[in-house]
Motif scaffolding. Structure first.
Motif, PDB file in Angstrom:
ATOM      1  N   ALA A  23       0.719  -1.299   0.129  1.00 11.00           N
ATOM      2  CA  ALA A  23       0.173  -0.002  -0.174  1.00 11.00           C
ATOM      3  C   ALA A  23       0.921   1.189  -0.071  1.00 11.00           C
ATOM      4  O   ALA A  23       1.602   1.281   0.740  1.00 11.00           O
ATOM      5  CB  ALA A  23      -0.864  -0.017   1.114  1.00 11.00           C
ATOM      6  N   VAL A  24       0.853   2.154  -1.000  1.00  8.10           N
ATOM      7  CA  VAL A  24       1.578   3.377  -1.113  1.00  8.10           C
ATOM      8  C   VAL A  24       0.659   4.187  -0.315  1.00  8.10           C
ATOM      9  O   VAL A  24      -0.542   4.544  -0.550  1.00  8.10           O
ATOM     10  CB  VAL A  24       1.720   3.560  -2.635  1.00  8.10           C
ATOM     11  CG1 VAL A  24       2.427   5.126  -2.551  1.00  8.10           C
ATOM     12  CG2 VAL A  24       2.355   2.761  -3.443  1.00  8.10           C
ATOM     13  N   TYR A  25       1.537   4.942   0.735  1.00 13.99           N
ATOM     14  CA  TYR A  25       0.705   6.001   1.555  1.00 13.99           C
ATOM     15  C   TYR A  25       1.500   7.413   1.021  1.00 13.99           C
ATOM     16  O   TYR A  25       1.004   8.389   1.640  1.00 13.99           O
ATOM     17  CB  TYR A  25       0.962   5.710   2.804  1.00 13.99           C
ATOM     18  CG  TYR A  25       2.197   5.460   3.680  1.00 13.99           C
ATOM     19  CD1 TYR A  25       3.053   6.626   3.993  1.00 13.99           C
ATOM     20  CD2 TYR A  25       2.869   4.139   3.567  1.00 13.99           C
ATOM     21  CE1 TYR A  25       4.257   6.479   4.482  1.00 13.99           C
ATOM     22  CE2 TYR A  25       4.028   4.009   4.057  1.00 13.99           C
ATOM     23  CZ  TYR A  25       4.828   5.092   4.853  1.00 13.99           C
ATOM     24  OH  TYR A  25       6.113   5.218   5.132  1.00 13.99           O
ATOM     25  N   LYS A  26       2.592   7.473   0.241  1.00 13.47           N
ATOM     26  CA  LYS A  26       2.978   8.784  -0.032  1.00 13.47           C
ATOM     27  C   LYS A  26       3.694   8.915  -1.217  1.00 13.47           C
ATOM     28  O   LYS A  26       4.515   7.908  -1.387  1.00 13.47           O
ATOM     29  CB  LYS A  26       3.947   9.187   1.157  1.00 13.47           C
ATOM     30  CG  LYS A  26       4.759  10.581   0.862  1.00 13.47           C
ATOM     31  CD  LYS A  26       5.530  11.073   1.959  1.00 13.47           C
ATOM     32  CE  LYS A  26       6.102  12.375   1.727  1.00 13.47           C
ATOM     33  NZ  LYS A  26       7.073  12.854   2.817  1.00 13.47           N
ATOM     34  N   LEU A  27       3.642   9.654  -2.175  1.00 12.04           N
ATOM     35  CA  LEU A  27       4.464   9.804  -3.178  1.00 12.04           C
ATOM     36  C   LEU A  27       5.028  11.263  -3.618  1.00 12.04           C
ATOM     37  O   LEU A  27       4.277  12.251  -3.214  1.00 12.04           O
ATOM     38  CB  LEU A  27       3.369   9.706  -4.667  1.00 12.04           C
ATOM     39  CG  LEU A  27       2.900   8.396  -5.082  1.00 12.04           C
ATOM     40  CD1 LEU A  27       1.881   8.255  -6.167  1.00 12.04           C
ATOM     41  CD2 LEU A  27       4.251   7.384  -5.466  1.00 12.04           C
TER      42      LEU A  27
END
Length: 50
Positions: A23-27
């Protein structure tokens, strides 16, 4: 965990391949590169605040 990609296309390919696991939580985009912070979906830990 953090992963750096040379461009958005590379990030998209990684995301499609790993969508079920991470799960990506910051880009962010730094120096022309895409930086993704992500966690394993099997954990319930929340991201560390900076």
């Amino acid at each position: 965990m953090t992963e750096t990609f040379s461009d958005w296309t590379s990030y998209d390919a990684w995301l499609v391949k790993n969508y079920e696991q991470y799960a990506v939580y910051k880009l962010d985009e730094k120096d022309g590169k895409v930086v993704a912070e992500y966690r394993d979906k099997s954990t319930t830990a929340t991201p560390e605040k900076k």
